[in-house]
Design an enzyme around this catalytic site. Structure first.
Site, PDB file in Angstrom:
ATOM      1  N   GLU A 282      -6.517  -2.862   4.249  1.00  0.00           N
ATOM      2  CA  GLU A 282      -6.204  -1.131   5.131  1.00  0.00           C
ATOM      3  C   GLU A 282      -8.207  -1.446   5.474  1.00  0.00           C
ATOM      4  OE1 GLU A 282      -6.593   1.983   1.894  1.00  0.00           O
ATOM      5  OE2 GLU A 282      -5.105   2.493   3.951  1.00  0.00           O
ATOM      6  N   HIS A 303       9.490 -21.313  -5.756  1.00  0.00           N
ATOM      7  CA  HIS A 303      11.751 -21.627  -4.772  1.00  0.00           C
ATOM      8  C   HIS A 303      11.420 -20.556  -4.558  1.00  0.00           C
ATOM      9  CE1 HIS A 303      11.537 -24.486  -7.952  1.00  0.00           C
ATOM     10  NE2 HIS A 303      10.818 -23.575  -8.617  1.00  0.00           N
ATOM     11  N   LYS A 419      -1.027  11.347   7.732  1.00  0.00           N
ATOM     12  CA  LYS A 419      -0.927  12.601   6.143  1.00  0.00           C
ATOM     13  C   LYS A 419      -1.217  13.749   7.298  1.00  0.00           C
ATOM     14  CE  LYS A 419      -4.438   9.505   2.778  1.00  0.00           C
ATOM     15  NZ  LYS A 419      -5.487   9.260   2.623  1.00  0.00           N
TER      16      LYS A 419
END
EC number: 5.3.1.9
Length: 452
Positions: A282, A303, A419
């Site tokens: 961000e 793994h 937003k």
């Protein structure tokens, strides 16, 4: 402070090239101190280690008597809390007895997901639960959705003394949460006005819930304060690991390696990688620029991901972190009686911490052999003091890397647009134009569909 070591011999960059960044890094680092002293927006995190924490401790004591604590927030108002909790408390803290725990059981409501919300409520007795709600603006949609739903539940249950159950952390003067706190008279703490959410973990935003759980927040701040002193005193790329990492990140980004794999070899740091990912992404993803953070945990991701890292495209810089010593360890037997286990004799007499560090070194060597750039950090141990230093180190590293990239590391315009559209789609008054815009984009996205 015990030394935080950085080894970058396998980083595949000419040291002379790193020195070219020294003058800019010196200026950027100096600008951070100037910005903080002038109270510039976004720079307040620089001085957080020197801020007092007495009021936080006082408010924490008011919440410690509850059986459970629900923290409501999202992004920078939640990731830091989870990081401190996971790094510094027992991995199965909530399952310990009240005598074994140092505070209430801890639950986090971050996403506005009804399954998560109801599942948390399944785990608590509301009459014995305290609440922290965090939103600097007091309008964060996900946080306020969880809060409104919870507030309604509390009123439905006709619980007494509601104001004594809730602590609000928000802007000191404005916003819906500030008005709410003034209306019902609950305890409050302030989000510093010039500190952004992702840099706020060493403020009341992150420290209150940690203090309730018995974390020594004074040690966190002490570690951060000592780290701050060293970082701002070291004005040469030869003696400042943060300057080296910033220069490495920039140089490899310019060479087409615009991804940073951060891989601590400690299970307790899984949430730290999530916190770092927000901080890095961000802060640096601006103006078509950016370095994508990739989270991994050793040895688990040996793994699952290392196959790609060693044999895949050469488009990543790797940062591996290990802990020198651990307060808890497991020792393997000196000898075996079972012939069937003879192939494991190389483990005899060893311990699990040494094994984990050998696995880290094995991964480092494998990456280096495959020609991938690797840096390695080693911290003394993961306690409150050293975690505070590590938090400050990565905040400083992120800020100066933003300076090298010529982006503002303290804003988030891309997040804000999302937003705006969210509130518009939910029917916010006065956002009709934004609603039409969002609906137009969604029609375009849906214009070609494949259904099975």
């Amino acid at each position: 402070m015990s030394r935080l070591k950085l080894f970058y011999g396998a980083a595949l960059v000419d040291e002379a090239k790193l020195e070219n960044y020294e003058e800019v890094l010196s200026r950027v680092s100096g600008d951070l101190l100037i910005g903080a002293s002038e109270g510039k927006d976004g720079y307040g995190w620089v001085d957080l280690p020197e801020k007092g924490h007495e009021q936080i401790i006082k408010v924490a004591e008011a919440l410690k008597s509850f059986d459970s604590l629900i923290h409501i927030g999202i992004g920078g108002s939640a990731l830091g809390n989870k990081m401190l909790f996971d790094c510094l408390t027992h991995p199965f803290y909530n399952e310990l007895s009240r005598e074994e725990r140092k505070g209430p059981r801890f639950y986090l409501l971050d996403n506005s997901d009804p399954h998560l919300f109801l599942s948390v409520l399944d785990m608590v007795d509301l009459s014995r639960t305290g609440f922290i709600v965090v939103s600097k603006s007091g309008t964060t949609a996900e946080t306020m959705a969880n809060f409104l739903a919870l507030w309604e539940k509390l009123k439905e249950n006709k619980l007494p003394n509601l104001a004594q159950r809730i602590v609000v952390i928000t802007d000191p003067n404005r916003g819906a949460l500030r008005k709410f706190a003034n209306e019902i008279g609950c305890l409050t703490l302030e989000v510093p006005q010039n500190v952004g959410g992702r840099f706020s973990v060493l403020s009341p935003v992150g420290l209150l819930s940690a203090a309730v759980q018995g974390v020594a927040i004074e040690e966190l701040l002490h570690g951060a304060k000592d780290m701050k002193k060293k970082l701002f005193e070291r004005n040469s790329i030869d003696n400042n690991p943060a300057w080296i990492l910033a220069a490495l990140s920039m140089e490899h980004c310019l060479a087409g390696r615009n991804m940073l794999v951060f891989m601590p070899y400690l299970s307790r740091m899984n949430s730290f990688t999530e916190w770092f990912a927000q901080l890095w992404a961000e802060s640096l993803g601006k103006d078509g620029k950016g370095i994508t953070p990739i989270r991994a945990i050793g040895a688990i991701d040996q793994h699952s991901q290392v196959q790609l890292y060693t044999s895949g495209p050469n488009d990543k810089l790797f940062l591996i972190l290990t802990e020198e010593k651990s307060k808890r360890n497991v020792f393997f037997p000196e000898k075996l009686e079972e012939d069937s286990l003879n192939s494991l004799s190389y483990l005899l007499g060893k311990d699990m911490k040494s094994m984990l560090n050998c696995e880290a070194q094995g991964t480092l060597a494998a990456l280096a052999k495959s020609g991938k750039p690797v840096a390695w950090m080693e911290m003394p141990n993961l306690d409150a003091y050293h975690l505070g230093g590590l938090i400050y180190f990565f905040e400083y590293l992120t800020a100066i890397t933003g300076g090298l990239m010529k982006v503002n590391p303290f804003d988030q315009p891309g997040v804000e647009q999302g937003k705006v559209y969210t509130r518009a789609l939910l029917g916010k008054e006065g956002a009709e134009t934004e609603k039409k815009e969002a609906e137009s984009y969604m029609r375009h996205i849906r214009s070609l569909a494949s259904v099975i």
